[in-house]
Design an enzyme around this catalytic site. Sequence first.
Site, PDB file in Angstrom:
ATOM      1  N   THR A  86     -22.784 -10.878  -8.398  1.00 19.99           N
ATOM      2  CA  THR A  86     -24.190  -9.471  -7.952  1.00 19.99           C
ATOM      3  C   THR A  86     -23.621  -9.750  -5.892  1.00 19.99           C
ATOM      4  OG1 THR A  86     -25.577 -11.317  -6.864  1.00 19.99           O
ATOM      5  CG2 THR A  86     -26.108 -10.551  -8.871  1.00 19.99           C
ATOM      6  N   ARG A 152     -24.107 -26.832  -7.813  1.00 25.47           N
ATOM      7  CA  ARG A 152     -23.045 -27.066  -6.948  1.00 25.47           C
ATOM      8  C   ARG A 152     -22.062 -27.392  -7.456  1.00 25.47           C
ATOM      9  NH1 ARG A 152     -25.721 -32.864  -4.624  1.00 25.47           N
ATOM     10  NH2 ARG A 152     -25.867 -32.990  -7.204  1.00 25.47           N
ATOM     11  N   GLU A 153     -21.104 -26.626  -6.786  1.00 22.19           N
ATOM     12  CA  GLU A 153     -20.189 -26.951  -6.664  1.00 22.19           C
ATOM     13  C   GLU A 153     -19.550 -28.151  -6.481  1.00 22.19           C
ATOM     14  OE1 GLU A 153     -16.493 -23.577  -4.949  1.00 22.19           O
ATOM     15  OE2 GLU A 153     -18.743 -21.797  -5.591  1.00 22.19           O
ATOM     16  N   PRO A 253     -23.529 -32.745  10.536  1.00 19.45           N
ATOM     17  CA  PRO A 253     -23.217 -31.529  10.958  1.00 19.45           C
ATOM     18  C   PRO A 253     -21.730 -31.087  10.647  1.00 19.45           C
ATOM     19  CG  PRO A 253     -22.863 -33.316  12.244  1.00 19.45           C
ATOM     20  CD  PRO A 253     -23.676 -33.736  11.226  1.00 19.45           C
ATOM     21  N   CYS A 261     -22.585 -19.348  -2.317  1.00 21.80           N
ATOM     22  CA  CYS A 261     -24.070 -18.826  -2.106  1.00 21.80           C
ATOM     23  C   CYS A 261     -24.376 -18.808  -1.004  1.00 21.80           C
ATOM     24  CB  CYS A 261     -24.777 -19.851  -2.969  1.00 21.80           C
ATOM     25  SG  CYS A 261     -24.085 -20.084  -4.335  1.00 21.80           S
ATOM     26  N   LYS A 322     -15.570 -26.838   0.776  1.00 18.99           N
ATOM     27  CA  LYS A 322     -15.753 -28.204   0.670  1.00 18.99           C
ATOM     28  C   LYS A 322     -14.938 -29.337  -0.334  1.00 18.99           C
ATOM     29  CE  LYS A 322     -19.486 -27.510  -3.025  1.00 18.99           C
ATOM     30  NZ  LYS A 322     -20.389 -28.013  -3.684  1.00 18.99           N
TER      31      LYS A 322
HETATM   32  C1  UDX Z   1     -25.008 -24.723  -3.084  1.00 21.75           C
HETATM   33  C2  UDX Z   1     -26.089 -24.591  -2.865  1.00 21.75           C
HETATM   34  O1  UDX Z   1     -26.559 -26.673  -2.654  1.00 21.75           O
HETATM   35  C3  UDX Z   1     -26.785 -25.244  -4.965  1.00 21.75           C
HETATM   36  O2  UDX Z   1     -28.327 -25.522  -5.016  1.00 21.75           O
HETATM   37  C4  UDX Z   1     -26.528 -23.091  -5.019  1.00 21.75           C
HETATM   38  O3  UDX Z   1     -26.863 -22.353  -6.477  1.00 21.75           O
HETATM   39  C5  UDX Z   1     -25.576 -22.800  -4.909  1.00 21.75           C
HETATM   40  O4  UDX Z   1     -24.970 -23.019  -3.017  1.00 21.75           O
HETATM   41  P1  UDX Z   1     -22.794 -25.011  -2.746  1.00 21.75           P
HETATM   42  O5  UDX Z   1     -21.951 -23.897  -2.446  1.00 21.75           O
HETATM   43  O6  UDX Z   1     -21.502 -25.242  -4.151  1.00 21.75           O
HETATM   44  O7  UDX Z   1     -24.064 -25.069  -3.578  1.00 21.75           O
HETATM   45  O8  UDX Z   1     -22.223 -26.712  -2.040  1.00 21.75           O
HETATM   46  P2  UDX Z   1     -22.567 -27.375  -1.267  1.00 21.75           P
HETATM   47  O9  UDX Z   1     -22.606 -28.868  -1.950  1.00 21.75           O
HETATM   48  O10 UDX Z   1     -24.393 -26.856  -1.261  1.00 21.75           O
HETATM   49  O11 UDX Z   1     -22.370 -27.396   0.329  1.00 21.75           O
HETATM   50  C6  UDX Z   1     -22.776 -25.903   0.826  1.00 21.75           C
HETATM   51  C7  UDX Z   1     -22.044 -26.169   1.946  1.00 21.75           C
HETATM   52  O12 UDX Z   1     -22.882 -26.425   2.568  1.00 21.75           O
HETATM   53  C8  UDX Z   1     -20.056 -26.261   2.487  1.00 21.75           C
HETATM   54  O13 UDX Z   1     -19.944 -25.549   3.584  1.00 21.75           O
HETATM   55  C9  UDX Z   1     -21.023 -27.745   2.969  1.00 21.75           C
HETATM   56  O14 UDX Z   1     -19.595 -28.249   3.492  1.00 21.75           O
HETATM   57  C10 UDX Z   1     -22.112 -27.493   3.994  1.00 21.75           C
HETATM   58  N1  UDX Z   1     -22.694 -28.886   4.023  1.00 21.75           N
HETATM   59  C11 UDX Z   1     -23.736 -29.289   3.236  1.00 21.75           C
HETATM   60  C12 UDX Z   1     -22.324 -29.269   5.485  1.00 21.75           C
HETATM   61  O15 UDX Z   1     -22.203 -28.640   5.843  1.00 21.75           O
HETATM   62  N2  UDX Z   1     -23.416 -30.499   6.081  1.00 21.75           N
HETATM   63  C13 UDX Z   1     -24.109 -30.846   5.092  1.00 21.75           C
HETATM   64  O16 UDX Z   1     -24.679 -31.950   5.599  1.00 21.75           O
HETATM   65  C14 UDX Z   1     -24.261 -30.538   3.599  1.00 21.75           C
END
Ligand code: UDX
Length: 437
Positions: A86, A152-153, A253, A261, A322
């Site tokens: 999507t 989450r990936e 941070p 996502c 990440k």
């Molecule tokens: C996310 C959601 O967690 C998941 O439930 C949904 O289905 C898809 O989107 P994902 O994109 O795989 O999953 O990554 P996630 O581990 O959630 O991290 C997302 C982003 O946030 C990353 O860029 C990560 O670096 C950032 N992040 C996460 C921070 O900057 N600080 C944090 O404390 C946590």
Amino acid sequence: MKITVVGTGYVGLVSGTCFAETGNKVTCVDIDEKKVQKLANGTITIYEPGLEKLFQRNLKEERLIFTTDLAEGIKEADIIFLALPTPPGEDGSADLKYVLGVAEQIGKLLVGYKVIVNKSTVPVGTAQKVHNAIRKNYNGEFDVVSNPEFLREGVAVDDFMKPDRVVVGTSSERAKKLMSELYAPYVRQGNPVIFMDEPSAELTKYAANSFLATKITFMNEIARLCELLGADVDMVRKGIGTDERIGKRFLFPGIGYGGSCFPKDVQALVRSSHEVDYDFKILESVMQVNEDQKLHLLPKIKKYFNGNLVGKHFALWGLAFKPNTDDIREAPALYIIKALVGEGATVTAYDPEAMPNVKAQVNDIINYAETQYDALKEADALIIATEWNEFRTPEFEKIAAGLKSKVIFDGRNVFDLQHMESLGFHYESVGRKPITK
Ligand code: UDX
């Protein structure tokens, strides 16, 4: 149960494989012939820790089948999952052409009752649209259910096999029963399957991701304030995270959230709000702050080099958005690379998994190193953009020996301040006191 998953992208492949793992017979359908052939021949098409083992086992046991033939794929299915892309349209709203296109085709092929499940992240009202698209061509009984994923990936297999919760949006008792049976093995430990109406389930997904993106962005702004006021964001994080109402997680941070996502879903929720004349102000700010955050290190780097980066060379550790993924969608590293190159600098990057993807996208503007230490050669400074585990406890002597001078800009706060001070590095991170040399 017999399950069909339409779409073998990230969500489709993880879901299909994990549904097969508990004994269901799963047919995965995709229009991409090459991909289907590869998968059917045992070559996995995405990088996700732990998935390959499950994929090979279920393929061998013939519980996991791949085909391009939608008619064949759905013939015997009890439940048909739609795990289709999507992508954001030009205005930021989710483009439903794939979902509704397949729904129309399914309408032409249905014989007898089936449950059609939206797994893709779709705006509120999509279950109804899918219903209407199927109804165009089919007069019999069926139900459309909204069942958003929260994977989450990097830990998607675990998230699927042991979910915190499963959200199921349906107003049909028959569909509810089937969905309960399907998910029973995954929630044995007592986590809930939460049933609700379709629009609430659809909104739950956007609300969850937008909330988490807001939480991160809030901490990124606190980090900026810490830098200006001389406070330490690590301390503030610990100080607030111990309040159970706030919680310890997602308070780290950094240089912004990325991935497939959060950016897309926040934008889509803002867009959906506009459609009903609602101005979702917090989320608009979140998007703006996050854009700026990706380049948060740049002014620090420029200041260190007296405003001129022409001819400077940087080592960059981490390209993926990440750790534990090769995904570079909306990765802050790419923004940093473009900005540095735009300022006349050169970059040598290293990432354990994501280099092939970056090569395909921005191949000629940077160099790539075989190891994290090779990337350091002749560099004026090291920049850390992704907190891979192997970057957390490196051999600091090798870093010092590789770099022209001991300078590190850390976008993920992976090192301890006192340690860096004792090693004699110039070290700048996010929301913490700079160690200057
Ligand atoms: C996310 C959601 O967690 C998941 O439930 C949904 O289905 C898809 O989107 P994902 O994109 O795989 O999953 O990554 P996630 O581990 O959630 O991290 C997302 C982003 O946030 C990353 O860029 C990560 O670096 C950032 N992040 C996460 C921070 O900057 N600080 C944090 O404390 C946590």
